[in-house]
Write a protein that holds these residues in place. Structure first.
Motif, mmCIF file in Angstrom:
data_model
loop_
_atom_site.group_PDB
_atom_site.id
_atom_site.type_symbol
_atom_site.label_atom_id
_atom_site.label_comp_id
_atom_site.label_asym_id
_atom_site.label_seq_id
_atom_site.Cartn_x
_atom_site.Cartn_y
_atom_site.Cartn_z
ATOM 1 N N ALA A 264 -33.436 -36.375 34.993
ATOM 2 C CA ALA A 264 -33.167 -36.891 33.653
ATOM 3 C C ALA A 264 -32.022 -37.873 33.794
ATOM 4 C CB ALA A 264 -32.818 -35.755 32.701
ATOM 5 N N ASN A 265 -32.354 -39.169 33.801
ATOM 6 C CA ASN A 265 -31.302 -40.178 33.917
ATOM 7 C C ASN A 265 -30.719 -40.474 32.537
ATOM 8 O OD1 ASN A 265 -33.049 -42.017 32.620
ATOM 9 N ND2 ASN A 265 -33.966 -42.572 34.581
ATOM 10 N N ASP A 266 -29.796 -41.418 32.460
ATOM 11 C CA ASP A 266 -29.139 -41.720 31.187
ATOM 12 C C ASP A 266 -30.136 -42.161 30.120
ATOM 13 O OD1 ASP A 266 -26.690 -41.040 32.219
ATOM 14 O OD2 ASP A 266 -26.095 -43.097 32.667
ATOM 15 N N THR A 267 -31.157 -42.940 30.524
ATOM 16 C CA THR A 267 -32.175 -43.383 29.571
ATOM 17 C C THR A 267 -32.952 -42.198 29.038
ATOM 18 O OG1 THR A 267 -32.371 -45.499 30.713
ATOM 19 C CG2 THR A 267 -34.187 -44.864 29.268
ATOM 20 N N ASP A 268 -33.320 -41.270 29.927
ATOM 21 C CA ASP A 268 -34.051 -40.078 29.507
ATOM 22 C C ASP A 268 -33.212 -39.236 28.555
ATOM 23 O OD1 ASP A 268 -36.165 -40.829 31.117
ATOM 24 O OD2 ASP A 268 -35.632 -39.471 32.751
ATOM 25 N N LEU A 269 -31.940 -39.068 28.872
ATOM 26 C CA LEU A 269 -31.067 -38.279 28.006
ATOM 27 C C LEU A 269 -30.930 -38.928 26.639
ATOM 28 C CD1 LEU A 269 -28.309 -37.232 30.564
ATOM 29 C CD2 LEU A 269 -30.260 -35.882 29.770
ATOM 30 N N ALA A 270 -30.886 -40.247 26.618
ATOM 31 C CA ALA A 270 -30.832 -40.963 25.341
ATOM 32 C C ALA A 270 -32.123 -40.752 24.552
ATOM 33 C CB ALA A 270 -30.585 -42.449 25.581
ATOM 34 N N LYS A 271 -33.280 -40.728 25.248
ATOM 35 C CA LYS A 271 -34.563 -40.473 24.581
ATOM 36 C C LYS A 271 -34.603 -39.066 23.996
ATOM 37 C CE LYS A 271 -37.646 -43.520 27.179
ATOM 38 N NZ LYS A 271 -38.813 -43.545 28.082
ATOM 39 N N VAL A 272 -34.101 -38.088 24.749
ATOM 40 C CA VAL A 272 -34.062 -36.710 24.249
ATOM 41 C C VAL A 272 -33.195 -36.650 22.992
ATOM 42 C CG1 VAL A 272 -33.276 -34.356 24.731
ATOM 43 C CG2 VAL A 272 -34.489 -35.633 26.497
ATOM 44 N N GLN A 273 -32.014 -37.258 23.045
ATOM 45 C CA GLN A 273 -31.110 -37.245 21.894
ATOM 46 C C GLN A 273 -31.737 -37.955 20.696
ATOM 47 O OE1 GLN A 273 -28.056 -35.594 21.694
ATOM 48 N NE2 GLN A 273 -28.449 -35.994 19.549
ATOM 49 N N TRP B 218 -34.926 -38.333 20.077
ATOM 50 C CA TRP B 218 -36.032 -37.512 19.585
ATOM 51 C C TRP B 218 -35.500 -36.370 18.722
ATOM 52 C CZ3 TRP B 218 -37.928 -32.592 19.617
ATOM 53 C CH2 TRP B 218 -39.263 -32.436 19.274
ATOM 54 N N ILE B 219 -34.444 -35.710 19.191
ATOM 55 C CA ILE B 219 -33.844 -34.615 18.422
ATOM 56 C C ILE B 219 -33.311 -35.142 17.093
ATOM 57 C CG2 ILE B 219 -31.888 -33.004 18.334
ATOM 58 C CD1 ILE B 219 -32.353 -32.551 21.368
ATOM 59 N N ASN B 220 -32.627 -36.275 17.119
ATOM 60 C CA ASN B 220 -32.072 -36.845 15.889
ATOM 61 C C ASN B 220 -33.162 -37.202 14.883
ATOM 62 O OD1 ASN B 220 -29.412 -36.582 16.689
ATOM 63 N ND2 ASN B 220 -29.316 -38.636 17.543
ATOM 64 N N GLU B 221 -34.306 -37.668 15.395
ATOM 65 C CA GLU B 221 -35.406 -38.052 14.509
ATOM 66 C C GLU B 221 -36.183 -36.849 13.979
ATOM 67 O OE1 GLU B 221 -39.758 -40.215 14.795
ATOM 68 O OE2 GLU B 221 -38.225 -40.787 16.255
ATOM 69 N N LYS B 222 -36.442 -35.860 14.825
ATOM 70 C CA LYS B 222 -37.367 -34.782 14.490
ATOM 71 C C LYS B 222 -36.702 -33.497 14.004
ATOM 72 C CE LYS B 222 -40.971 -37.036 16.142
ATOM 73 N NZ LYS B 222 -42.095 -37.462 15.353
ATOM 74 N N SER C 294 -26.549 -30.322 26.150
ATOM 75 C CA SER C 294 -26.842 -31.089 27.353
ATOM 76 C C SER C 294 -28.316 -30.887 27.675
ATOM 77 C CB SER C 294 -25.968 -30.649 28.529
ATOM 78 O OG SER C 294 -26.288 -29.328 28.908
ATOM 79 N N ALA C 295 -28.896 -31.840 28.401
ATOM 80 C CA ALA C 295 -30.314 -31.751 28.767
ATOM 81 C C ALA C 295 -30.440 -31.674 30.280
ATOM 82 C CB ALA C 295 -31.072 -32.961 28.231
ATOM 83 N N SER C 296 -31.472 -30.987 30.734
ATOM 84 C CA SER C 296 -31.705 -30.786 32.163
ATOM 85 C C SER C 296 -32.600 -31.884 32.719
ATOM 86 C CB SER C 296 -32.404 -29.451 32.388
ATOM 87 O OG SER C 296 -33.762 -29.527 31.974
ATOM 88 N N LYS C 297 -32.818 -31.798 34.016
ATOM 89 C CA LYS C 297 -33.900 -32.553 34.632
ATOM 90 C C LYS C 297 -35.206 -31.976 34.093
ATOM 91 C CE LYS C 297 -31.414 -33.518 38.859
ATOM 92 N NZ LYS C 297 -31.404 -33.465 40.295
ATOM 93 N N ILE C 298 -36.288 -32.697 34.302
ATOM 94 C CA ILE C 298 -37.598 -32.180 33.893
ATOM 95 C C ILE C 298 -37.965 -31.056 34.848
ATOM 96 C CG2 ILE C 298 -40.044 -32.718 33.622
ATOM 97 C CD1 ILE C 298 -39.166 -35.610 32.956
#
Length: 87
Positions: free
Chosen positions: A9-18, A20-24, A39-43
């Motif tokens: 989970a790179n910085d871009t992935d972590l931003a996508k997770v955040q 997604w959470i903010n939207e949903k 915090s988010a883990s690796k896949i």
């Protein structure tokens, strides 16, 4: 023998997770302690359990663990639905 590389989970992935959470998410705080420090883990792979001894085959769900940094509560999010996997 080839070595498997975990899908980091790179910085871009972590931003996508955040994002997604903010939207949903209706609730953005931890349901256990009500803090909002995640915090988010690796896949990781979440495998289907068939009972008995552990099986090497079966369905695999690419999963991101989102962990509350205050109490350790974990949410499991499907990495494909969040948009972290190429289709």
């Amino acid at each position: 023998m080839s070595e498997r590389n975990p899908m980091a989970a790179n910085d871009t992935d972590l931003a996508k997770v955040q994002a997604w959470i903010n939207e949903k998410a209706v609730r953005k705080t931890c349901p256990l302690c009500e803090h909002n420090h995640w915090s988010a883990s690796k896949i990781v792979e979440l495998r289907q359990f068939f009972g008995g001894p552990l099986a090497e085959t079966g369905g695999v769900v690419p999963t991101v663990l989102v962990v509350c940094q205050n109490c350790g509560y974990m949410m499991l999010l499907n990495a494909g639905i969040i948009g972290l996997l190429e289709r």
